[in-house]
Write a protein that holds these residues in place. Structure first.
Motif, PDB file in Angstrom:
ATOM      1  N   GLN A  92       0.812  -1.158  -0.081  1.00 52.71           N
ATOM      2  CA  GLN A  92       0.116  -0.070   0.056  1.00 52.71           C
ATOM      3  C   GLN A  92       0.776   1.199   0.042  1.00 52.71           C
ATOM      4  N   ASP A  96       0.808   4.125  -2.873  1.00 53.60           N
ATOM      5  CA  ASP A  96       0.648   5.555  -2.356  1.00 53.60           C
ATOM      6  C   ASP A  96       1.802   6.291  -2.826  1.00 53.60           C
ATOM      7  N   THR A  97       3.014   5.832  -2.779  1.00 48.24           N
ATOM      8  CA  THR A  97       4.318   6.509  -3.196  1.00 48.24           C
ATOM      9  C   THR A  97       4.108   6.560  -4.717  1.00 48.24           C
ATOM     10  N   ARG A  99       1.469   6.791  -6.660  1.00 49.34           N
ATOM     11  CA  ARG A  99       0.488   7.770  -7.084  1.00 49.34           C
ATOM     12  C   ARG A  99       0.891   8.958  -6.649  1.00 49.34           C
ATOM     13  N   LEU A 100       1.622   9.496  -5.695  1.00 44.22           N
ATOM     14  CA  LEU A 100       2.051  10.806  -5.111  1.00 44.22           C
ATOM     15  C   LEU A 100       2.998  11.098  -6.434  1.00 44.22           C
TER      16      LEU A 100
END
Length: 272
Positions: A92, A96-97, A99-100
């Motif tokens: 996750q 998220d990294t 996506r950022l």
């Protein structure tokens, strides 16, 4: 003994949450005053509260937490549960990294909108080229999908070429793409002087000559969409039509220092 308010402060939780845990049987008070009905807790109960909060924070359901706290889960099974949850959390974080990074790349594109000089874009004839290649399927065409898919292919291709006794030519590595249903077929290629014969654990193909609009992209491939979109706008504004996906020619490939990478983007074009 501590009142529920004091115990909540010591445990770093709310009084409402302690009442909820009591109602579920997860953390009942040590005693209840028969006159006032006040819940009273002992300091030794803090260890159970700490475990409860930690397990809940790891994503376990309250039912799972209850079983763990009441020693209904064998140690080996608990260890497996914790290992699995750790892997899920790590995945996750990685997602998220990524996506950022994608969002930041899009923001950079917005900030740089319209600043690419059109004289940086040129039309040229790209000669045919024989390459050895490996392929893989990426879930999408954006950098967060392409990068992790294509990066492992080049070292693996070099390993297989060495095993076959072949050395790539001095030219740069190339990537090109094809549609694959709702996904993208990624080709990682190196120029070679080899016969078109079967039997290798890699493909040898001839890339056709193309009339291409080209631009030099400098920096990490996370930002490649900006250069690619600027190139596409030039193609449209100058009366051409794109033919297929673009090619990437890695003129200066620096995996350890992508900020200084240099890549030529090529879009095959034909008059509209």
């Amino acid at each position: 003994m501590f009142t529920i308010g004091d115990f909540a402060k010591l445990g770093g939780v709310s009084v409402r949450m302690l009442r909820h845990y009591d109602a579920l049987g997860l953390l009942p008070p040590a005693s209840v005053d028969p006159v006032s009905g006040y819940r009273l807790y002992r300091a030794e109960q803090l260890w159970r509260l700490n475990k409860l909060v930690a397990l809940k924070g790891l994503g376990f359901t309250l039912q799972q937490v209850q079983a763990i706290l009441d020693d209904q889960v064998p140690v080996a099974e608990l260890r497996g549960m914790l290992r699995l949850r750790r892997e899920e959390l790590a995945a996750q974080v990685a997602a998220d990294t990524a996506r950022l990074a994608m969002v930041e790349a899009r923001l950079r594109m917005i900030e740089k909108e319209g600043r690419m000089a059109t004289h940086d874009i040129t039309l040229k004839q790209v000669a045919p080229l024989r390459v050895a290649e490996l392929t893989a399927v990426a879930a999408g065409y954006s950098p967060e999908h392409i990068g992790p898919t294509i990066s492992p292919l080049y070292p693996e291709l070099m390993r297989r070429l060495d095993k076959a006794g072949l050395s790539p030519l001095s030219g740069p590595a190339i990537a090109y793409y094809e549609p694959a249903d709702d996904a993208v077929l990624v080709h990682a290629a190196m120029p070679v002087a080899a016969d078109l014969v079967p039997g290798h654990d890699f493909a040898v193909v001839d890339l056709p000559a193309i009339h291409a609009a080209t631009v030099i992209h400098r920096g990490p491939m996370d930002d490649v969409l900006y250069s690619l979109q600027a190139l596409a706008r030039w193609v449209e504004q100058n009366g051409y039509r794109m033919v297929g996906y673009h090619r990437e020619v890695y003129l200066d490939y620096l995996p350890d220092n992508p900020e200084n990478g240099v890549t030529e983007l090529q879009i095959a074009v034909t008059p509209a």
